[in-house]
Design an enzyme around this catalytic site. Structure first.
Site, mmCIF file in Angstrom:
data_model
loop_
_atom_site.group_PDB
_atom_site.id
_atom_site.type_symbol
_atom_site.label_atom_id
_atom_site.label_comp_id
_atom_site.label_asym_id
_atom_site.label_seq_id
_atom_site.Cartn_x
_atom_site.Cartn_y
_atom_site.Cartn_z
ATOM 1 N N ARG A 24 -16.422 -16.091 1.386
ATOM 2 C CA ARG A 24 -15.008 -15.776 1.111
ATOM 3 C C ARG A 24 -14.857 -15.359 -0.354
ATOM 4 O O ARG A 24 -13.965 -14.616 -0.717
ATOM 5 C CB ARG A 24 -14.088 -16.961 1.436
ATOM 6 C CG ARG A 24 -12.669 -16.732 0.958
ATOM 7 C CD ARG A 24 -11.566 -17.539 1.675
ATOM 8 N NE ARG A 24 -11.906 -18.881 2.035
ATOM 9 C CZ ARG A 24 -11.934 -19.939 1.187
ATOM 10 N NH1 ARG A 24 -11.638 -19.778 -0.082
ATOM 11 N NH2 ARG A 24 -12.259 -21.126 1.629
ATOM 12 N N TYR A 47 3.333 4.216 -0.550
ATOM 13 C CA TYR A 47 2.870 3.991 0.828
ATOM 14 C C TYR A 47 3.822 3.016 1.537
ATOM 15 O O TYR A 47 4.332 2.079 0.914
ATOM 16 C CB TYR A 47 1.451 3.432 0.758
ATOM 17 C CG TYR A 47 0.873 3.071 2.093
ATOM 18 C CD1 TYR A 47 0.430 4.051 2.963
ATOM 19 C CD2 TYR A 47 0.775 1.743 2.484
ATOM 20 C CE1 TYR A 47 -0.088 3.719 4.200
ATOM 21 C CE2 TYR A 47 0.249 1.401 3.717
ATOM 22 C CZ TYR A 47 -0.171 2.387 4.570
ATOM 23 O OH TYR A 47 -0.681 2.059 5.798
ATOM 24 N N ASP A 75 -2.442 3.476 -7.294
ATOM 25 C CA ASP A 75 -3.090 3.606 -5.990
ATOM 26 C C ASP A 75 -3.728 5.000 -5.946
ATOM 27 O O ASP A 75 -3.036 6.013 -5.917
ATOM 28 C CB ASP A 75 -2.031 3.437 -4.879
ATOM 29 C CG ASP A 75 -2.614 3.548 -3.467
ATOM 30 O OD1 ASP A 75 -3.685 4.188 -3.304
ATOM 31 O OD2 ASP A 75 -1.997 3.018 -2.525
ATOM 32 N N LYS A 129 -9.716 4.831 4.118
ATOM 33 C CA LYS A 129 -9.445 6.264 4.229
ATOM 34 C C LYS A 129 -10.673 7.075 3.793
ATOM 35 O O LYS A 129 -11.708 6.991 4.417
ATOM 36 C CB LYS A 129 -8.188 6.604 3.425
ATOM 37 C CG LYS A 129 -7.019 5.655 3.693
ATOM 38 C CD LYS A 129 -6.426 5.826 5.086
ATOM 39 C CE LYS A 129 -5.395 4.761 5.422
ATOM 40 N NZ LYS A 129 -4.277 4.637 4.485
HETATM 41 C C1 LIG Z 1 -3.570 3.548 4.100
HETATM 42 C C2 LIG Z 1 -3.043 3.382 2.738
HETATM 43 C C3 LIG Z 1 -2.843 2.108 2.191
HETATM 44 C C4 LIG Z 1 -3.091 0.836 2.987
HETATM 45 O O1 LIG Z 1 -4.430 0.700 3.323
HETATM 46 P P1 LIG Z 1 -4.950 -0.163 4.591
HETATM 47 O O2 LIG Z 1 -6.409 -0.140 4.453
HETATM 48 O O3 LIG Z 1 -4.411 0.516 5.824
HETATM 49 O O4 LIG Z 1 -4.346 -1.528 4.442
HETATM 50 C C5 LIG Z 1 -2.390 2.026 0.892
HETATM 51 N N1 LIG Z 1 -2.133 3.123 0.155
HETATM 52 C C6 LIG Z 1 -2.302 4.364 0.651
HETATM 53 C C7 LIG Z 1 -1.997 5.534 -0.207
HETATM 54 C C8 LIG Z 1 -2.761 4.548 1.952
HETATM 55 O O5 LIG Z 1 -2.910 5.783 2.436
#
Ligand SMILES: *Cc1c(COP(=O)(O)O)cnc(C)c1O
Length: 391
Positions: free
Chosen positions: A57, A110, A182, A207
Site C-alpha cells: 500500500r 475535468y 493536470d 489515458k
Molecule cells: C480522465 C481524466 C482524469 C481522471 O482520470 P481517471 O484515471 O479516469 O481517474 C483527470 N484529468 C483529465 C484531464 C482526464 O482526462
C-alpha cells in the site's frame, strides 16, 4: 544511472528499469509484503532510515519503476502514484486544502475535478474560486487577493482552451501558493509544466501514458517536500496503484513518444480537413492558427496533442446520425488510446450539467470530442469523409 540528461522519449524507455537480475523486461512483483531476517534492518526500513520495501500500500518495486519514469520525464525531484487519475487529484487537493484554506481554479477542469471544487471542497469549508478559463487577468487578480493553491489544466476538455502556465504560476509564487497542473492532455512529450514554474504536475495515466485503454492509474511529480506530503496522505487513504496496472502503464510509456508524434501530426491534418469542410461549423484545436490560444500553446508546448473537438452545422439529431456512421472509432468515454475514440461531451464529460450550463461553458450540444488514435491518418480522413458525405 541518471537518465535526466536524455530526451523525454529516451527516458520513457530506460528510466527506472535497472534491476538486480538484469531483466530486460520488468518483472511484475505482486507481493503484498516484504520479509526480513534481521529485525534491526526491518526496523530501519520501516522507519525510513534505510531504503527498502515493507508493504505494497506504501511502496512496491514494480510501482517504483513507473514512478521513476514519470519523475525523470517531468524533470521532477520526486514522484508518486495512485490507483486512478482522480486518486491523484483528490489526494493532492485534500492534502493541501484544509478548512479555512482557499483554492483558485478554472471553470473548465475535468468533470471529476469540477465535482471536487463545486461539491466536496466547499463542504469541508474550503473557499473555492473558479474563473473563466482564459480570463488570465481575473485569475491573477483572484490569486493576488491571497490563496493557498492554484489548480490548472491545459489544454482543457473538451474545447482545448489554453492557459498561460508561466504567467499564472508566477502570480501564485508571489502570494506563496502552490501551483498544480493536470498535464493529462499534453503528456510530458508535449509539455513539461515544472519547467514553467509549477510545483506539482498530475497525470491520469489511464489515458495517453498507458495508451491502450487497459489499465488505470494516476501520477504526481514535483517538489520532493510536497510529493512526500501527498504520499503520506495516500499511504493512509489507500488509493494506491497495484503492480499489474503499474507494469502495463510503464510498458505503454515506452512507446509514448512514438504515439504522441503520430497523434500530434494526425490531429493537425484532421483539424485542417474538418475546418475546410462545409458541413462542419467549428473546430477546436490549439494547433490551428485561428485558435485563440495558439500563440501561448506554441510557446509552452512542443506539439499540440492528439485531441480535437468540432461541431456540425446542425443540431444534436445530426450528431446522432453522424457518429454511428464512423467505422474507425469507438464511441466511448475515454481518450488517449491507440484506437480513435469519440463522443459528445453532453453524454460523456459534461453529462451532469444542464444544456444551459454547457452553453455557459461554450460547449455546443452538437460538439464532438475526437481523440485521434495511431491508425494511418489517410484511413481516418477517409472515414470522416464518408460519414460527412452521408449526412
Ligand atoms: C480522465 C481524466 C482524469 C481522471 O482520470 P481517471 O484515471 O479516469 O481517474 C483527470 N484529468 C483529465 C484531464 C482526464 O482526462
Amino acid at each position: 544511472m541518471e537518465f535526466s540528461e536524455y530526451k523525454t522519449g529516451t527516458a520513457a524507455v530506460w528510466a527506472g528499469e535497472e534491476n538486480a537480475a538484469g531483466a530486460v523486461a520488468q518483472p511484475v512483483n505482486n507481493s503484498v509484503a516484504f520479509a526480513y531476517t534481521d529485525l534491526d534492518e526491518w526496523y530501519d526500513v520501516a522507519t525510513g532510515k534505510s531504503e527498502g520495501y515493507i508493504y505494497s500500500r506504501n511502496t512496491n518495486p514494480t510501482v517504483a519503476v513507473l514512478e521513476e519514469k514519470i519523475r525523470v520525464m517531468e524533470g521532477a525531484e520526486a514522484a508518486t502514484s495512485f490507483a486512478t487519475g482522480m486518486g491523484a487529484i483528490s489526494n493532492t487537493l485534500f492534502t493541501f486544502l484544509k478548512p479555512g484554506k482557499k483554492v483558485v481554479s478554472v471553470k473548465d477542469t475535468y468533470g471529476g475535478t469540477s465535482k471536487l471544487f463545486l461539491d466536496f471542497l466547499p463542504g469541508m469549508n474550503v473557499e473555492v474560486k473558479l474563473h473563466d478559463t482564459t480570463d488570465h487577468e481575473a485569475l491573477e487578480a483572484e490569486v493576488a487577493k491571497g490563496c493557498d493553491l492554484l489548480y490548472l489544466e491545459t489544454p482543457t476538455n473538451p474545447t482545448l482552451k489554453i492557459i498561460d502556465i508561466k504567467r499564472l504560476a508566477a502570480a501564485a509564487k508571489k502570494v506563496g501558493a502552490i501551483t498544480v497542473v493536470d498535464n493529462t492532455f499534453a503528456t510530458p512529450i508535449n509539455q513539461n509544466p515544472l519547467t514553467l514554474g509549477v510545483d506539482l504536475v498530475i497525470h491520469s495515466a489511464t489515458k495517453f501514458l498507458c495508451g491502450h485503454s487497459d489499465a488505470m492509474g494516476g501520477l504526481l511529480a514535483g517538489k520532493k517536500e510536497l510529493v512526500q506530503k501527498v504520499f503520506q496522505y495516500r499511504e493512509i487513504t489507500g488509493a494506491s496503484l497495484q503492480a499489474n496496472p503499474a507494469y502495463m502503464i510503464a510498458r505503454g510509456m515506452k512507446t509514448l513518444e512514438l504515439r504522441i508524434e503520430r497523434q500530434n501530426a494526425s490531429a493537425m491534418k484532421i483539424a485542417h480537413y474538418l475546418k475546410a469542410h462545409p458541413k462542419v461549423s467549428n473546430v477546436f484545436y490549439p494547433g490551428l492558427e485561428t485558435h485563440p490560444g495558439h500563440e501561448t500553446a506554441k510557446q509552452q508546448m512542443r506539439g499540440f496533442g492528439g485531441i480535437l473537438s468540432f461541431s456540425l452545422k446542425g443540431d444534436y439529431e445530426l450528431v446522432k446520425k453522424f457518429l454511428p456512421s464512423l467505422k474507425l472509432v469507438h464511441l466511448a468515454a475515454s481518450l488517449g488510446s491507440v484506437s480513435t475514440l469519440a463522443g459528445p461531451p453532453r453524454t460523456t464529460s459534461h453529462v451532469e450539467l444542464t444544456e444551459g450550463q454547457r452553453a455557459l461553458l461554450g460547449i455546443p450540444e452538437s460538439l464532438i470530442r475526437y481523440s485521434v488514435g495511431i491508425e494511418n491518418v489517410d484511413d481516418l480522413l477517409h472515414d470522416l469523409d464518408q460519414a460527412l458525405a452521408a449526412l
